[in-house]
Design a protein around this motif. Sequence first.
Motif, PDB file in Angstrom:
ATOM      1  N   MET A  71      -3.772  11.357   1.658  1.00  0.00           N
ATOM      2  CA  MET A  71      -2.916  10.403   2.038  1.00  0.00           C
ATOM      3  C   MET A  71      -1.177  10.298   1.418  1.00  0.00           C
ATOM      4  O   MET A  71      -1.735  10.731   0.133  1.00  0.00           O
ATOM      5  CB  MET A  71      -3.517   9.525   1.721  1.00  0.00           C
ATOM      6  CG  MET A  71      -4.337   8.725   1.955  1.00  0.00           C
ATOM      7  SD  MET A  71      -4.295   8.134   3.821  1.00  0.00           S
ATOM      8  CE  MET A  71      -3.889   6.949   3.663  1.00  0.00           C
ATOM      9  N   ILE A  72      -0.056  10.510   2.042  1.00  0.00           N
ATOM     10  CA  ILE A  72       0.896  10.180   1.038  1.00  0.00           C
ATOM     11  C   ILE A  72       0.416   8.722   0.133  1.00  0.00           C
ATOM     12  O   ILE A  72       1.272   7.744   0.770  1.00  0.00           O
ATOM     13  CB  ILE A  72       1.891  10.139   2.340  1.00  0.00           C
ATOM     14  CG1 ILE A  72       1.784  11.307   3.470  1.00  0.00           C
ATOM     15  CG2 ILE A  72       3.169   9.964   1.789  1.00  0.00           C
ATOM     16  CD1 ILE A  72       3.070  11.058   4.176  1.00  0.00           C
ATOM     17  N   PRO A  73       2.071   9.214  -0.937  1.00  0.00           N
ATOM     18  CA  PRO A  73       1.635   7.247  -1.196  1.00  0.00           C
ATOM     19  C   PRO A  73       2.696   7.117  -1.005  1.00  0.00           C
ATOM     20  O   PRO A  73       3.706   7.475  -0.499  1.00  0.00           O
ATOM     21  CB  PRO A  73       2.129   7.922  -2.714  1.00  0.00           C
ATOM     22  CG  PRO A  73       2.216   9.689  -2.562  1.00  0.00           C
ATOM     23  CD  PRO A  73       2.044  10.097  -1.599  1.00  0.00           C
ATOM     24  N   ASN A  74       2.158   4.985  -1.462  1.00  0.00           N
ATOM     25  CA  ASN A  74       3.941   4.862  -0.842  1.00  0.00           C
ATOM     26  C   ASN A  74       4.584   4.455  -1.595  1.00  0.00           C
ATOM     27  O   ASN A  74       5.746   4.425  -1.317  1.00  0.00           O
ATOM     28  CB  ASN A  74       2.985   3.419  -0.981  1.00  0.00           C
ATOM     29  CG  ASN A  74       1.850   2.440  -0.456  1.00  0.00           C
ATOM     30  OD1 ASN A  74       1.360   3.003   0.353  1.00  0.00           O
ATOM     31  ND2 ASN A  74       0.925   1.680  -0.264  1.00  0.00           N
ATOM     32  N   ARG A  75       4.930   4.631  -2.710  1.00  0.00           N
ATOM     33  CA  ARG A  75       5.835   5.352  -4.084  1.00  0.00           C
ATOM     34  C   ARG A  75       5.530   6.703  -4.354  1.00  0.00           C
ATOM     35  O   ARG A  75       4.697   7.154  -4.581  1.00  0.00           O
ATOM     36  CB  ARG A  75       6.243   4.399  -4.502  1.00  0.00           C
ATOM     37  CG  ARG A  75       7.186   3.427  -3.928  1.00  0.00           C
ATOM     38  CD  ARG A  75       8.362   3.910  -3.585  1.00  0.00           C
ATOM     39  NE  ARG A  75       9.415   3.896  -4.703  1.00  0.00           N
ATOM     40  CZ  ARG A  75      10.869   3.190  -4.105  1.00  0.00           C
ATOM     41  NH1 ARG A  75      11.007   1.850  -2.947  1.00  0.00           N
ATOM     42  NH2 ARG A  75      11.275   3.669  -5.165  1.00  0.00           N
TER      43      ARG A  75
END
Length: 125
Positions: A71-75
């Motif tokens: 998953m791509i981190p939110n930040r």
Amino acid sequence: VIADDDPDQILDEDEQRCLQNTLQPGNNLVAAGYCLYSSSTILMLTIGNGVQGYTLDDTIGEYRLTHRDVMIPNRGKIYSFNEANRWDWDQPLQDYITDIQQGRGSLKARYSSRYIGSMVADVHR
């Protein structure tokens, strides 16, 4: 059909079929992925249900699942720009990069730069 890059070149039937099969809207994709070649060889792949990462095992010549449900981190705290061009950027972008470098951004944390110069490697990081 005439080729876009050379108006004197007429595409044959096989070339036309290749273009029709290739130039599809993104929602027609059934799979997507990329390989990253470095100290290890990594294959990132999705077939529409999450992203999985595989690393080439040189001892057996096969890829092994090493990164499940990526998953791509939110930040994050890393940015990637070719800063050699910094003085050609609009002032607001220059100010923003200076702010995150000095911990004055919304996270109040100092960001670090990781610029490789290869789009795939930069996005992967």
